[in-house]
Design an enzyme around this catalytic site. Sequence first.
Site, mmCIF file in Angstrom:
data_model
loop_
_atom_site.group_PDB
_atom_site.id
_atom_site.type_symbol
_atom_site.label_atom_id
_atom_site.label_comp_id
_atom_site.label_asym_id
_atom_site.label_seq_id
_atom_site.Cartn_x
_atom_site.Cartn_y
_atom_site.Cartn_z
ATOM 1 N N GLY A 11 -8.834 -8.303 -0.491
ATOM 2 C CA GLY A 11 -8.690 -7.939 -1.903
ATOM 3 C C GLY A 11 -8.655 -9.177 -2.783
ATOM 4 N N PHE A 12 -8.456 -8.924 -4.033
ATOM 5 C CA PHE A 12 -8.431 -10.021 -5.008
ATOM 6 C C PHE A 12 -7.274 -10.986 -4.706
ATOM 7 C CE2 PHE A 12 -6.106 -10.649 -9.169
ATOM 8 C CZ PHE A 12 -6.632 -11.901 -9.416
ATOM 9 N N ASP A 32 -8.056 -5.282 6.492
ATOM 10 C CA ASP A 32 -8.419 -4.693 5.196
ATOM 11 C C ASP A 32 -9.465 -3.617 5.447
ATOM 12 O OD1 ASP A 32 -8.498 -6.131 1.994
ATOM 13 O OD2 ASP A 32 -9.609 -4.315 2.506
ATOM 14 N N GLY A 37 -10.926 -3.700 -1.685
ATOM 15 C CA GLY A 37 -11.289 -5.100 -1.424
ATOM 16 C C GLY A 37 -12.800 -5.200 -1.226
ATOM 17 N N LEU A 77 0.026 -6.672 1.585
ATOM 18 C CA LEU A 77 -0.593 -6.467 0.271
ATOM 19 C C LEU A 77 -1.447 -5.210 0.220
ATOM 20 C CD1 LEU A 77 0.100 -9.604 0.240
ATOM 21 C CD2 LEU A 77 -1.833 -9.872 -1.284
ATOM 22 N N TYR A 150 2.753 6.123 -8.682
ATOM 23 C CA TYR A 150 2.516 4.776 -8.166
ATOM 24 C C TYR A 150 3.825 3.978 -8.156
ATOM 25 C CZ TYR A 150 0.478 0.138 -7.585
ATOM 26 O OH TYR A 150 0.183 -1.119 -7.126
ATOM 27 N N LYS A 154 5.864 2.747 -4.763
ATOM 28 C CA LYS A 154 6.188 1.335 -4.552
ATOM 29 C C LYS A 154 7.696 1.144 -4.463
ATOM 30 C CE LYS A 154 2.475 -1.217 -4.362
ATOM 31 N NZ LYS A 154 2.266 -2.122 -3.215
#
Length: 328
Positions: A11-12, A32, A37, A77, A150, A154
Amino acid sequence: MTISLVTGGAGFVGSHLAERLLERGDEVYILDDLSTGAINNITHLKANPRFHYTVDSVMNERLLAELVDSSDNVYHLAAAVGVFLVVESPVYTIENTVRGTELVLKWANKKKKKVIITSTSEVYGKSTRFPFNEADDLVIGPSSMGRWSYASSKLLDEFLGLAYYREYHLPVTIARLFNTVGPRQTGRYGMVIPRFVGQALSNEPLTVFGTGQQSRCFTYVKDAVDALIGLMDNPATPGQIYNIGNPEEITIEKLAQTIIAKTGSRSTITYVPYSEAYQEGFEDMPRRVPDIEKIGAAIGYRPKFGLDEILDRVIEYQHHPDPARASV
Ligand code: UDP
């Protein structure tokens, strides 16, 4: 040599993290599933003998178990990201966020591997106590409004991580990332800076949602990954929550104007109602400012990149979108 596993490593943020870890000599495994990503983000790392990647999901429990077992520590992540995705695919978002973290913690606990769970400033919800401090109450909206799923997912990740710390003495640290930006970030899932820069470079109208008077604080991805590594390396961080952000604040309207000016674009600004941009009844956060004292005291974190430099780098990247040249 430290062996690090980065879930969501293509991903970023994950790809920049993997790169920094390799630079300092770690052996790096990434896992991943390329859902948000991109393989292009890591293609240039493949030649490094200390880099290993597997395209699969953290839901592949056997594989995850093996990778966690061969690593010293885990940067978790992997997660659904971006408001567009959260609004459009709520089941996927909730299930992946919670289940992925459950599995990472379960397997890390077998041999007490240190884990960093990346959380988000979304968890502060509608709090109006600025700047947001880790010890603050969190103000989440009703479950009838999908966007709060979301933040709630989290938050459950955070609770679970801290429960493993308390009950099983697993070293788990929670990192709440505020709006993180930089090269390789895509605008596809709604992120404002890559969207505005893309729109400005093609002389299309910049889509400011709402009045544009809402504000955000943007953190450069290099500052964010250095902070993650600092938290991992510091033995005093487990059991704690840390904000990772940059308190420099800008309204979204001013951001649009700045990007138009910086790119010399002929674009104008269009104001799009939230109900059109996302969905009926969508609640946006009017402000979101990090308190970074705690992480400053713990690891000496101080953001090094201001918005001006961040925008220059994102503009440069969109002119030449080559992930291999986008090292930060
Ligand atoms: N935004 C906008 N136009 C866009 C995309 C986003 O005005 O094309 C606004 C969005 O409503 C929010 C801010 O920019 O107020 C930051 O949005 P982003 O999705 O990047 O991150 P968020 O802070 O919502 O997680």
